[in-house]
Structures are given as C-alpha cells and as structure tokens.
Design an enzyme around this catalytic site. Structure first.
Site, PDB file in Angstrom:
ATOM      1  N   GLY A 173      -0.494  -1.400  -4.287  1.00 56.63           N
ATOM      2  CA  GLY A 173       0.453  -0.419  -3.756  1.00 56.63           C
ATOM      3  C   GLY A 173      -0.306   0.690  -3.064  1.00 56.63           C
ATOM      4  O   GLY A 173      -1.504   0.865  -3.311  1.00 56.63           O
ATOM      5  N   CYS A 183      -5.435  -4.655  -7.810  1.00 61.58           N
ATOM      6  CA  CYS A 183      -5.691  -3.402  -7.096  1.00 61.58           C
ATOM      7  C   CYS A 183      -4.990  -2.226  -7.784  1.00 61.58           C
ATOM      8  O   CYS A 183      -5.357  -1.867  -8.886  1.00 61.58           O
ATOM      9  CB  CYS A 183      -5.294  -3.558  -5.620  1.00 61.58           C
ATOM     10  N   TYR A 184      -3.953  -1.640  -7.172  1.00 57.07           N
ATOM     11  CA  TYR A 184      -3.239  -0.539  -7.838  1.00 57.07           C
ATOM     12  C   TYR A 184      -2.748  -0.977  -9.215  1.00 57.07           C
ATOM     13  O   TYR A 184      -2.743  -0.193 -10.171  1.00 57.07           O
ATOM     14  CB  TYR A 184      -2.051  -0.095  -6.968  1.00 57.07           C
ATOM     15  N   HIS A 209      -7.962  -8.491  -3.660  1.00 58.69           N
ATOM     16  CA  HIS A 209      -6.651  -9.130  -3.452  1.00 58.69           C
ATOM     17  C   HIS A 209      -6.773 -10.655  -3.458  1.00 58.69           C
ATOM     18  O   HIS A 209      -7.043 -11.254  -2.413  1.00 58.69           O
ATOM     19  CB  HIS A 209      -6.039  -8.649  -2.131  1.00 58.69           C
ATOM     20  N   GLU A 241      -4.527 -12.766  -3.468  1.00 59.59           N
ATOM     21  CA  GLU A 241      -3.417 -13.435  -2.778  1.00 59.59           C
ATOM     22  C   GLU A 241      -3.678 -13.663  -1.286  1.00 59.59           C
ATOM     23  O   GLU A 241      -2.989 -14.449  -0.662  1.00 59.59           O
ATOM     24  CB  GLU A 241      -2.116 -12.636  -2.978  1.00 59.59           C
ATOM     25  N   ASP A 266      18.269 -21.206   8.988  1.00 59.47           N
ATOM     26  CA  ASP A 266      18.878 -20.795   7.726  1.00 59.47           C
ATOM     27  C   ASP A 266      20.323 -21.276   7.593  1.00 59.47           C
ATOM     28  O   ASP A 266      20.707 -21.845   6.568  1.00 59.47           O
ATOM     29  CB  ASP A 266      18.821 -19.261   7.581  1.00 59.47           C
ATOM     30  N   LYS A 311      11.192 -18.205   3.380  1.00 61.64           N
ATOM     31  CA  LYS A 311      11.428 -18.992   4.601  1.00 61.64           C
ATOM     32  C   LYS A 311      10.715 -20.349   4.546  1.00 61.64           C
ATOM     33  O   LYS A 311      11.287 -21.372   4.930  1.00 61.64           O
ATOM     34  CB  LYS A 311      10.929 -18.194   5.811  1.00 61.64           C
TER      35      LYS A 311
END
Ligand code: XMP
Length: 517
Positions: free
Chosen positions: A58, A85-86, A173, A175, A231, A373
């Site tokens: 964050g 991280c945060y 990070h 990710e 969608d 998505k």
C-alpha cells in the site's frame, strides 16, 4: 456461489497490486477474495472457507498518523498470514516491532540472500533469487517470535517469519513478474503453509454457476443485452446453459458496428447456441438522429439515449421479465467498494439500471461478478465461444460513431468498416493481435490530394491507432512493425475508394485518449 471453496483472503491496504495478488492465487487454482483492510474476523470468515490471509502492499507509511491498520484480532484467528511490503511492515509494527523511514527509497530489481533455506516460503527457491522492490519504509526491529529469513544489503529484514504462528512477510513484491520465483513463494504459502485445496477452475465454476442461476431464477425470465463483447456474450451463454429459453437476449444494431458483426452475433447466438434473440435493426433511426451532428458529446449523448430507448422498446416485447443480466466483473465490485475511493469510485455505473422506466422492474443477475477478465475469457472458451470473440479487443458502446470524426453518414461508416476490417486482419495475420490492448481506425473529415491510377484524387484521410495498456486508464502507442503498416496502408488505399491517405497515431494516453472522440 453455492459451494464454499478453500479461500485465501487478500486484505487490501490500497495497493495497485491487490488484484494482481488475488489473480496469482487463483492461477494456483485456489479461490481468493479481496477485502478492505479494516475487515473484521467475521467479515473474513464469511468470505469462504478461509485458509490464510495475505496483507497487500500500500502507498501509506506505517509510522504516519492515520495509516491503515488491520483489526488486531486477525492475529488471533489461528490463520497463516503473509505480509507483502506495507503488509509486512504493518504486521511487524502491530506485533511489537518497529518500522523506520530511511532517507533512500528502493525501487527495482534486487537479489536476495536467503538466510534460512528451510523457510517454508523459500522451498525450491534459489539462494539469490531475483525480486522486485518498491518501498520507502522498512522494518527496523522484529517483533518477538520472528526471525530474519532473507536479506539484501539495503534491507536487512527482506523476509521474516514466525514459523510457530505461521506469520510470514516479505519486503519485495512476489506477485509481479520481475520477481522471478515470486509465484513459487506464493504457492509455498498458499498450498503448503495454508494447505488450501486447489479446486478453483472454470470447469467446476460452470457447474456451480449453473446450479446457482437455476436456484435464483426459478421459473422466471431473464433479459440480457448482447453487445457482441466478451462479457455480455459469456454471461449470456452461461445463463442460457442454466435456464435455456427462460433467457431472452436483445441485440440492437445501431448501424455503427464492425464489418460483419451483426451477422455473426445473429448466427452465433441465434443459430449456433439456439437462443431466443430479439433483434432490432435500428440503423436508420440512429443515422437520422445523428444527421448534421458533429460535436463529440452531442453524438455520444444522441447514441446513448437512442440505444436505451430502443433497448427498452425491445424489452417490452419480450414478455414478463424478472431479471436483467449484466456482465459485471470482480474488479468492478472490488473497486466500487474500495475504502480508498480514487479512480475506483468513477467506475462504470451499472448502466441503465438506475434509470429504469417505471413499468420495468428488474432484479440484477450478475453471474460473472466473482471473476477476473482472464477467467471470463477462459470460461468463454470452455463454454464453446469462438476464440475471435473471447480474445476480442474492447470496443466502445457508441461504436464506429465515435471513430467517424465529424458527421456520421452511412457512406463514411461503410468506408470505416472496411478500413477497420483490413487493419485488424493485417494485425491478426502478423500474429500481433494478442499483444495489443486495442487497435482502431478513425476517419477524419479532412481531404487531401492524391494520385490513384492516373487520376488526381481529393479524398478523406484515415488514421490507424494501436495501443498497449493494462486497464485503459493510461496507454502507450504500439510500435507497429513497418511492414504491417505498409500492408495495411496499401490495402486500404487500394480497396477503400473513399480514402487516399493513411496516418499512424503515435500519441499516448495521456495526453491523448484512446478513442478520438
Ligand atoms: P478513452 O478514449 O477514454 O477510452 O481513452 C478508454 C477505454 O474505454 C473505451 N470506451 C468506451 N467503452 N462505452 C464503452 O463501453 C463508451 O462510450 C466508451 N468510450 C470509450 C475505449 O474504447 C477504451 O477501451
């Protein structure tokens, strides 16, 4: 969702990467949910069969007044926690450690030194793994019970753990793709530490969704507006699988669709999937409403209003409808409830529903609201939708109307349809379609002199545009290979008699927008 899956909760501290963390967990086949940072233990337990919690990064600074803090009771739930991280910093501070704000921030690639190779997070990870750092603050003193498991020269507590309580944290990070073994670390946490079952996939989602749509809808009828986009198409096919002819789809041809699009929607949904389809060919109505209009906002408003009127008129012909199906996705839901506001609060309103006419009282049916998505695309494939539809670039509601700069006429739209089809065809043939967020062509109300055959010509100019983007909020112009541009340009001038000059748009967003109008 009818079935409760093993779930990893991602607690969102306002990170741009929260959704990415949740997607990475789902890529491991484990269901994940994003919840606001201030969720209570009860909120967490209500979101599924929760096996562990990830605290996201964050932008805030832990020592600063008012920085977001999680509910202290989360640490007593007996659940494994992984702070990123945060998330690592706020966990350390709340458990009795200390966070400092050094003078220098650290951004970019770093190589860690793994100090405890037996740490569950580093199982199968190399000793000097490459990671991505992006932080100002760092942990200066560990809470009791924690040990250091990896370091870098500028950040001693790069990775830490309290193995007994199953609390882990990393300053980098895992990710993002630049952390080369980040997914392995997440997998170690999710599958090994949390022992979460990998039972989340689109094949089983179909069965669960079909069951829950049937249970919700009963014998009532559902209306779905088909736009030809991914969608709404996937939502329609999924709902059709659940309730067959209790679904009726409305498809409005506003005359500003791409080449062959109306035909392909009619043949795919009407014939191939055998759905009830209410088709409105409203081309003439739209063209006459747009006559003489050149102001972009005026054009958009005219198209939008006429679309809604046409849609409701068609809906009234469909009998007794109880539900309106919408292709709302998980990011729309997450962003609309974000405690941080920001760009998320301007997310697309659940269109049309707010302004429903009095005589139409529909509930919403949103069968994709759990999905990202890329999951929707995978679901579409599994439901048998063709690849060209599933991997389609975004296309705006007002269609070619906002790409026909100046007055919209049938002749100009027909020319633009051809230009667009040639451009997309050349991009597909070059194998570049998937690399591009969106490719489009615009017809400009500007004439220039040319020479075609032996003749001097005075014809309109068209521009081609292709951009890369993550979310359409910002975009970079795509470095299209010259030979693709050359083939597109010469085919356009040869095959479309309305133009004699082709430009390539090299503007990024900002300052330009993706569409010209
Ligand atoms: P801009 O031009 O604002 O576009 O950079 C950002 C993204 O939104 C799409 N777009 C629309 N989509 N209805 C839509 O459904 C609209 O009226 C509309 N206008 C723009 C655009 O194609 C791009 O993907």
């Amino acid at each position: 969702m009818s079935k409760r899956h093993d779930t990893i909760v991602v607690l969102d501290f306002g990170a741009q990467y929260s959704q990415l963390i949740a997607r990475r967990v789902r890529e491991l086949g484990v269901y994940s949910q994003i919840l606001p940072f201030n969720s209570t233990p009860e909120d967490i337990l209500a979101s599924g069969d929760v096996k562990g919690i990830i605290f996201s990064g964050g932008p805030a600074s832990v020592p600063a007044a008012g920085s977001p803090r999680p509910d202290q009771r989360l640490f007593d739930m007996g659940l494994p926690i992984f702070g990123i991280c945060y998330g690592l910093q706020v966990m350390s501070q709340l458990l009795g450690g200390l966070v400092e704000c050094p003078e220098h921030k650290e951004y970019g690639i770093a190589n860690i030194d793994v100090l405890k190779a037996d740490s569950p997070i580093f199982k199968g990870v190399s000793a000097h793994s490459q990671v991505w750092m992006s932080h100002g603050d760092r942990v200066a003193r560990l809470p009791e019970g924690f040990v250091q498991t990896a370091s870098t020269p500028s950040c001693p507590y790069t990775a830490v753990e309290d193995r007994k309580r199953k609390f882990f944290g990393v300053q980098f990070h895992p990710e993002v793709v630049h952390s080369l073994e980040g997914q392995k670390m997440l997998s170690n946490f999710v599958l090994d530490v949390c022992q979460a079952q990998a039972d989340w996939n689109m094949g089983s989602f179909i069965n669960e969704a079909v069951e829950s749509i049937r249970a919700e809808v009963g014998d009532r009828q559902v209306l779905c507006g088909l736009s030809g986009g991914v969608d709404s198409s996937v939502a329609a096919v999924l709902i059709h699988k659940a309730i067959g002819d209790q679904l009726v789809c409305v498809f409005v041809n506003n005359g500003m669709l791409r080449k062959g699009e109306a035909e392909s929607v009619l043949s795919l949904f009407g014939e191939h999937f055998n759905m009830r389809l209410q088709y409105a060919d409203a081309e003439e109505a739209f063209l006459s409403a747009l006559k003489g209009k050149t102001d972009p906002e005026d054009k958009r408003k005219t198209i939008g209003k006429l679309f809604i009127d046409t849609f409701y008129n068609e809906a009234r012909k469909c009998g007794d409808i109880s539900y309106l199906a919408q292709g709302t996705l998980y990011p729309d839901i997450v962003e609309s409830r974000s405690p941080f506001g920001g760009p998320t609060s301007t997310i697309k309103s659940h269109h049309n529903v707010g302004g429903l006419p009095e005589d139409l009282k529909w509930k919403l049916l949103e069968p994709l609201k759990e999905l990202f998505k890329d999951e929707v695309r995978e679901l579409g494939r599994q439901l048998g939708l063709p690849e060209e539809l599933v991997d389609r670039h975004p296309f705006p509601g007002p269609g070619l109307g906002v790409r026909c700069i100046g007055e919209v006429t049938k002749e100009r739209l027909d020319a633009l349809r051809e230009i667009d089809a040639i451009f997309i065809d050349e991009i597909r043939k070059a194998g570049l379609y998937g690399e591009i967020w969106q490719a489009l062509a615009d017809l400009l109300p500007v004439k220039s002199v040319g020479v075609q055959g032996d003749e001097r010509t005075y014809r309109e100019v068209c521009t081609l545009r292709a951009v890369t983007s993550q979310d359409a909020m910002t975009a970079d112009w795509y470095r299209m290979p010259y030979d693709v541009l050359q083939r597109a340009s010469s085919r356009i001038c040869n095959e479309v008699s309305a133009v004699n000059r082709v430009l390539y748009d090299i503007s990024s967003k900002p300052p330009a927008t993706i569409e010209w109008e």
